[in-house]
Design a protein around this motif. Structure first.
Motif, PDB file in Angstrom:
ATOM      1  N   ASP A 117     -12.215  53.941  11.273  1.00 35.49           N
ATOM      2  CA  ASP A 117     -12.873  52.371  11.925  1.00 35.49           C
ATOM      3  C   ASP A 117     -11.675  52.369  12.728  1.00 35.49           C
ATOM      4  OD1 ASP A 117     -15.363  52.157  11.222  1.00 35.49           O
ATOM      5  OD2 ASP A 117     -14.415  50.540   9.931  1.00 35.49           O
ATOM      6  N   VAL A 118     -11.403  53.289  13.712  1.00 32.66           N
ATOM      7  CA  VAL A 118     -10.309  53.472  14.724  1.00 32.66           C
ATOM      8  C   VAL A 118     -10.980  52.963  15.718  1.00 32.66           C
ATOM      9  CG1 VAL A 118      -8.436  54.032  15.312  1.00 32.66           C
ATOM     10  CG2 VAL A 118      -9.202  55.107  12.470  1.00 32.66           C
ATOM     11  N   GLN A 119     -11.527  51.625  16.147  1.00 33.72           N
ATOM     12  CA  GLN A 119     -12.391  51.491  16.985  1.00 33.72           C
ATOM     13  C   GLN A 119     -11.788  50.606  17.440  1.00 33.72           C
ATOM     14  OE1 GLN A 119     -15.544  51.303  14.297  1.00 33.72           O
ATOM     15  NE2 GLN A 119     -16.862  51.276  16.114  1.00 33.72           N
ATOM     16  N   ASP A 163     -21.485  45.943  13.921  1.00 30.78           N
ATOM     17  CA  ASP A 163     -22.343  45.238  13.429  1.00 30.78           C
ATOM     18  C   ASP A 163     -22.635  43.939  14.880  1.00 30.78           C
ATOM     19  OD1 ASP A 163     -19.719  43.650  13.396  1.00 30.78           O
ATOM     20  OD2 ASP A 163     -19.658  44.002  11.790  1.00 30.78           O
ATOM     21  N   GLU A 164     -23.285  43.046  14.254  1.00 28.51           N
ATOM     22  CA  GLU A 164     -23.430  42.090  15.099  1.00 28.51           C
ATOM     23  C   GLU A 164     -22.158  41.590  15.586  1.00 28.51           C
ATOM     24  OE1 GLU A 164     -22.622  40.090  11.261  1.00 28.51           O
ATOM     25  OE2 GLU A 164     -23.880  41.150  11.858  1.00 28.51           O
ATOM     26  N   GLY A 188     -21.902  50.956  21.005  1.00 39.34           N
ATOM     27  CA  GLY A 188     -22.142  50.849  22.703  1.00 39.34           C
ATOM     28  C   GLY A 188     -21.575  49.929  23.358  1.00 39.34           C
ATOM     29  N   SER A 189     -21.125  49.238  22.909  1.00 42.85           N
ATOM     30  CA  SER A 189     -20.153  47.815  23.527  1.00 42.85           C
ATOM     31  C   SER A 189     -19.017  48.559  23.683  1.00 42.85           C
ATOM     32  CB  SER A 189     -19.958  47.295  22.931  1.00 42.85           C
ATOM     33  OG  SER A 189     -19.089  47.447  21.496  1.00 42.85           O
ATOM     34  N   PRO A 190     -17.621  48.149  24.312  1.00 45.91           N
ATOM     35  CA  PRO A 190     -16.951  48.832  25.055  1.00 45.91           C
ATOM     36  C   PRO A 190     -16.181  48.265  23.160  1.00 45.91           C
ATOM     37  CG  PRO A 190     -17.430  47.862  26.232  1.00 45.91           C
ATOM     38  CD  PRO A 190     -18.567  47.620  25.602  1.00 45.91           C
TER      39      PRO A 190
END
Length: 187
Positions: free
Chosen positions: A16-18, A56-57, A62-64
């Motif tokens: 999760d290094v997002q 998740d919500e 796909g979002s930035p």
């Protein structure tokens, strides 16, 4: 009872290094640099790198915010696991892929310490894997409670680092190490 895995085949699991996870995480630039170093070292030693990416919500696929931080990109052929729960094991293909690699030892780095890193660490130990938490390569945010109290991110990180040195499971080994010192196989 878990099946304890024989051998010493290691993998590096980056969780999760997002962008959205790291945007306000404690000491994110230093932590990202340390994760980059762990990835470089794993690749140099031909250790498989597996990437777990959460959605998740709040962290929409796909979002930035869902994208990896720019400093970290899976190399061609490296496995990316998509997950929807804190543990990288729950309802994913991770365990099947670990079996294909013959993995017995998971080196763990990423975010968030108190949620996905903790759940994945305990999930690994409960499933019979040896585990090393990269103690300078995981982070989280400070928690602000409804009563105004705060639990500082640095304290959350320190607590998990301590726990991963003291928790014990039969037949398994667990430890912490820095990104520079981590061994990808347990001796």
């Amino acid at each position: 009872m878990a099946s304890v895995r024989d051998g010493n085949q290691g993998i590096l699991l980056v969780v999760d290094v997002q962008v959205g996870v790291m945007s306000e995480a404690w000491d994110a630039p230093r932590i990202i640099k340390n994760i980059v170093r762990a990835v470089e070292r794993a690749r140099a030693q031909d250790i498989p790198v597996i990437w777990a990416q959460h959605s998740d919500e709040e962290l929409v696929s796909g979002s930035p915010d869902w994208q990896w931080v720019p400093e970290l990109v899976a190399a061609q052929g490296e496995l990316v696991i998509h997950k929807h729960f804190n543990s990288s094991f729950e309802q994913t293909i991770l365990e099947d892929q670990l079996a294909e690699f013959g993995a017995t030892h998971i080196v763990l780095a990423g975010a968030a310490t108190n949620w996905c890193i903790r759940a994945t660490a305990y999930g690994a130990l409960e499933r019979g894997y040896d585990l090393t938490l990269v103690k300078d390569a995981h982070t989280t945010n400070t928690i602000e409670l409804k009563n105004g109290a705060k639990i500082d991110a640095a304290n959350i990180i320190q607590e998990l680092n301590i726990a991963m040195n003291w928790v014990s499971y039969p037949g398994r080994r667990n430890a912490t190490a820095t990104a520079e010192e981590v061994e990808f196989t347990m001796r």
